[in-house]
Design an enzyme around this catalytic site. Structure first.
Site, PDB file in Angstrom:
ATOM      1  N   ARG A  85       0.833  -1.206   0.000  1.00 22.33           N
ATOM      2  CA  ARG A  85       0.000   0.000   0.000  1.00 22.33           C
ATOM      3  C   ARG A  85       0.866   1.255   0.000  1.00 22.33           C
ATOM      4  NH1 ARG A  85      -5.018  -1.724   0.053  1.00 22.33           N
ATOM      5  NH2 ARG A  85      -5.370  -3.752   1.017  1.00 22.33           N
ATOM      6  N   HIS A 135       7.310   1.227 -10.769  1.00 24.49           N
ATOM      7  CA  HIS A 135       6.128   0.857  -9.983  1.00 24.49           C
ATOM      8  C   HIS A 135       4.865   1.174 -10.760  1.00 24.49           C
ATOM      9  CE1 HIS A 135       7.536   4.881  -8.826  1.00 24.49           C
ATOM     10  NE2 HIS A 135       6.270   5.216  -8.694  1.00 24.49           N
TER      11      HIS A 135
HETATM   12  P1  5GP Z   1       5.687   8.212  -8.210  1.00 24.58           P
HETATM   13  O1  5GP Z   1       5.394   9.669  -7.975  1.00 24.58           O
HETATM   14  O2  5GP Z   1       7.177   7.940  -8.276  1.00 24.58           O
HETATM   15  O3  5GP Z   1       4.949   7.639  -9.385  1.00 24.58           O
HETATM   16  O4  5GP Z   1       5.087   7.450  -6.963  1.00 24.58           O
HETATM   17  C1  5GP Z   1       5.829   7.121  -5.845  1.00 24.58           C
HETATM   18  C2  5GP Z   1       4.846   6.703  -4.790  1.00 24.58           C
HETATM   19  O5  5GP Z   1       5.543   6.031  -3.775  1.00 24.58           O
HETATM   20  C3  5GP Z   1       4.110   7.878  -4.148  1.00 24.58           C
HETATM   21  O6  5GP Z   1       2.709   7.706  -4.304  1.00 24.58           O
HETATM   22  C4  5GP Z   1       4.543   7.809  -2.677  1.00 24.58           C
HETATM   23  O7  5GP Z   1       3.510   8.131  -1.785  1.00 24.58           O
HETATM   24  C5  5GP Z   1       4.987   6.365  -2.542  1.00 24.58           C
HETATM   25  N1  5GP Z   1       6.041   6.157  -1.558  1.00 24.58           N
HETATM   26  C6  5GP Z   1       7.181   6.872  -1.431  1.00 24.58           C
HETATM   27  N2  5GP Z   1       7.939   6.388  -0.429  1.00 24.58           N
HETATM   28  C7  5GP Z   1       7.250   5.333   0.097  1.00 24.58           C
HETATM   29  C8  5GP Z   1       7.516   4.429   1.176  1.00 24.58           C
HETATM   30  O8  5GP Z   1       8.545   4.490   1.848  1.00 24.58           O
HETATM   31  N3  5GP Z   1       6.577   3.480   1.425  1.00 24.58           N
HETATM   32  C9  5GP Z   1       5.419   3.383   0.684  1.00 24.58           C
HETATM   33  N4  5GP Z   1       4.564   2.418   1.027  1.00 24.58           N
HETATM   34  N5  5GP Z   1       5.139   4.227  -0.326  1.00 24.58           N
HETATM   35  C10 5GP Z   1       6.035   5.192  -0.622  1.00 24.58           C
END
Ligand code: 5GP
Ligand code: ZN
Length: 113
Positions: free
Chosen positions: A28, A99
């Protein structure tokens, strides 16, 4: 290793892991932007879509199939959900480990940056 998602994979950092197999792990999002917000990542460090290589087709397909299964498990398949892969700075990518976001809930359709 400074990658936060690799730390989650190794157990060095905590996350709410909801699925794991030999290829991918799902957990999550720490800052959910909808009622369901799950990240599906490869167990191997791949920085982004830009670093995918020939031979990764099955892995990427598997990520999508796991998203489908988790959407059903979360009970959001019928009402629908958003799958998102951000890439690079202009793509809004903030964590450099590939991701797939699975985002669902009443507000999910309004979320598009
Ligand atoms: P991006 O902006 O790179 O597509 O999404 C990265 C996502 O990773 C964001 O929605 C952020 O909230 C999530 N995220 C960042 N660090 C962590 C973490 O340490 N644990 C979890 N579960 N999510 C994270
Ligand atoms: Zn990583």
């Amino acid at each position: 290793m400074s990658c936060v998602f690799c730390k989650i994979l190794s157990g060095e950092a905590l996350a709410s892991i909801i699925y794991r197999d030999e290829q991918v792990t799902a957990f999550r999002d720490i800052h959910p932007i909808a009622r369901t917000h799950i990240l599906i990542i490869p167990n191997r460090h791949i920085a982004s879509v830009n670093e995918l290589e020939p031979g990764d087709e099955a892995l990427v397909g598997h990520m999508l199939m796991v998203a489908k299964a988790l959407a059903a498990q979360e009970g959001v398949a019928e009402n629908g959900y958003r799958l998102m892969v951000n890439t690079g700075v202009h793509g809004g990518q903030t964590v450099a480990h590939l991701h797939l976001h699975l985002i669902a809930g009443k507000l999910a359709r309004f979320l598009l940056g």
